[in-house]
Design an enzyme around this catalytic site. Structure first.
Site, PDB file in Angstrom:
ATOM      1  N   CYS A 212       0.859  -1.181   0.000  1.00 18.34           N
ATOM      2  CA  CYS A 212       0.000   0.000   0.000  1.00 18.34           C
ATOM      3  C   CYS A 212       0.899   1.236   0.000  1.00 18.34           C
ATOM      4  O   CYS A 212       1.700   1.412   0.928  1.00 18.34           O
ATOM      5  CB  CYS A 212      -0.870  -0.022   1.265  1.00 18.34           C
ATOM      6  SG  CYS A 212      -1.871   1.464   1.489  1.00 18.34           S
ATOM      7  N   ASN A 213       0.773   2.041  -1.030  1.00 20.40           N
ATOM      8  CA  ASN A 213       1.581   3.269  -1.083  1.00 20.40           C
ATOM      9  C   ASN A 213       1.201   4.229   0.033  1.00 20.40           C
ATOM     10  O   ASN A 213       2.060   4.857   0.651  1.00 20.40           O
ATOM     11  CB  ASN A 213       1.363   3.989  -2.418  1.00 20.40           C
ATOM     12  CG  ASN A 213       1.913   3.231  -3.609  1.00 20.40           C
ATOM     13  OD1 ASN A 213       2.975   3.536  -4.106  1.00 20.40           O
ATOM     14  ND2 ASN A 213       1.182   2.239  -4.080  1.00 20.40           N
TER      15      ASN A 213
ATOM     16  N   CYS B  94      -0.819   3.564  -6.426  1.00 20.76           N
ATOM     17  CA  CYS B  94      -1.766   2.971  -5.476  1.00 20.76           C
ATOM     18  C   CYS B  94      -1.958   1.540  -5.952  1.00 20.76           C
ATOM     19  O   CYS B  94      -2.188   1.304  -7.143  1.00 20.76           O
ATOM     20  CB  CYS B  94      -3.100   3.719  -5.498  1.00 20.76           C
ATOM     21  SG  CYS B  94      -4.422   2.878  -4.581  1.00 20.76           S
TER      22      CYS B  94
ATOM     23  N   HIS C 198      -4.185  -0.530  -5.685  1.00 18.82           N
ATOM     24  CA  HIS C 198      -5.497  -0.893  -6.248  1.00 18.82           C
ATOM     25  C   HIS C 198      -5.539  -0.699  -7.771  1.00 18.82           C
ATOM     26  O   HIS C 198      -6.319  -1.360  -8.457  1.00 18.82           O
ATOM     27  CB  HIS C 198      -6.608  -0.030  -5.627  1.00 18.82           C
ATOM     28  CG  HIS C 198      -7.070  -0.516  -4.291  1.00 18.82           C
ATOM     29  ND1 HIS C 198      -6.342  -0.345  -3.145  1.00 18.82           N
ATOM     30  CD2 HIS C 198      -8.201  -1.167  -3.920  1.00 18.82           C
ATOM     31  CE1 HIS C 198      -7.000  -0.869  -2.117  1.00 18.82           C
ATOM     32  NE2 HIS C 198      -8.137  -1.375  -2.570  1.00 18.82           N
TER      33      HIS C 198
HETATM   34  N1  DGL Z   1      -3.981   0.486  -1.882  1.00 16.46           N
HETATM   35  C1  DGL Z   1      -3.683   1.713  -1.236  1.00 16.46           C
HETATM   36  C2  DGL Z   1      -2.441   2.361  -1.849  1.00 16.46           C
HETATM   37  O1  DGL Z   1      -1.613   1.705  -2.455  1.00 16.46           O
HETATM   38  C3  DGL Z   1      -4.677   2.779  -0.986  1.00 16.46           C
HETATM   39  C4  DGL Z   1      -6.135   2.656  -1.018  1.00 16.46           C
HETATM   40  C5  DGL Z   1      -6.782   3.413   0.130  1.00 16.46           C
HETATM   41  O2  DGL Z   1      -7.018   4.618   0.025  1.00 16.46           O
HETATM   42  O3  DGL Z   1      -6.996   2.748   1.129  1.00 16.46           O
HETATM   43  O4  DGL Z   1      -2.235   3.536  -1.711  1.00 16.46           O
END
Ligand code: DGL
Length: 265
Positions: free
Chosen positions: A75-76, A192, A194
């Protein structure tokens, strides 16, 4: 206890699966624990203080329960804000996920690069520092998307997501003269985890073709460097999927490709 080494992969939701699938390929003889902190999703909407207060103690509980050899913060948003505190608090090695600005700027020929992340990721000093250090003369546009992570989460959960909603989130990434391929954005950092889950739709909805930079293969290489060869065991390694909201695991079957064919318990 599993006979295999354990890697814990952590995200706010299902986005970290884009990292997990690469790590699983690189380290197949490993037990995986995937933790989606969906009770606190989306991380991009929280302050840094709130995220530290949430993630540091939660990680302590997860390490105590699963005893991983290594943790991947997939997760970034968490990595740019909490990784330093996690490393201070725990002896377990952590591999983070930070915006892939260096390789993106190195490969851009038009010298126009966009960084597509959560609002929190693009606002943080850590990300701005990466641009200062590794921007290599590129004009870098930071795009904080408020909704794309939620749209990816919905799509992966089987809900229908409209093309227009996705197109609106990525539109600010496309900068310059649309009619001149030499004077427009040619590279977009998927900052991100996702977002790679929507890659085919991002490619289809883009106003013009660009290179989309997914950090997952580089993360998998880093994990392999740290873990070393794990050897082949007689029994099959397994996987565990945890949602902090305790929601039921109705997705388990659909998610097996991300787990290298394992059906997570
Ligand atoms: N998957 C997360 C990222 O890489 C962020 C998603 C969220 O806002 O929770 O930043």
């Amino acid at each position: 206890m599993p006979n295999h080494p354990t890697i814990l992969v952590f995200d706010s939701g299902l986005g970290g699966l884009s990292v997990l699938r690469e790590v699983v390929q690189a380290q197949p003889d490993t037990h995986y624990v995937y933790v989606a902190d969906d009770a606190f999703f989306p991380y991009g909407h929280h302050s840094q203080e709130a995220l530290i207060a949430r993630v540091v103690p939660l990680m302590g509980e997860l390490i105590a329960a699963h005893r991983p050899e290594l943790v991947v913060i997939a997760c970034n948003t968490a990595s740019v804000q909490v990784l330093a505190q996690l490393r201070d608090a725990y002896a377990t090695p952590f591999v983070g996920t930070v915006p892939a600005i260096k390789p993106a700027c190195a490969q851009s020929t038009t010298k126009r690069v966009s960084v597509l992340g959560t609002k929190a990721t693009v606002a943080r000093e850590y990300t701005r520092g990466l641009i200062r250090d590794f921007g290599q003369g590129c004009e870098v546009t930071l795009v904080g998307s408020p909704e794309l992570a939620s749209l990816a989460e919905a799509a992966l959960s089987g809900e229908s997501v409209a093309d227009d909603d996705i197109a609106a989130e990525i539109a600010p990434c496309f900068v310059g003269d649309a009619a001149d391929p030499a004077a427009r954005t040619d590279t977009i950092v998927l900052a991100c985890t996702h977002f790679p889950l929507l890659l085919e739709r991002l490619q289809r909805l883009a106003p013009w073709p660009v290179a989309w930079i997914d950090p997952a293969p580089a993360i998998a290489r880093r994990v392999s460097d740290l873990m070393g060869p794990t050897g082949t065991k007689a029994d099959q390694p397994g996987a565990t999927l945890i949602f902090t909201s305790n929601k039921s695991h109705r997705l388990n079957g659909a998610l097996t490709p991300f787990f290298g064919g394992r059906v997570p318990a």
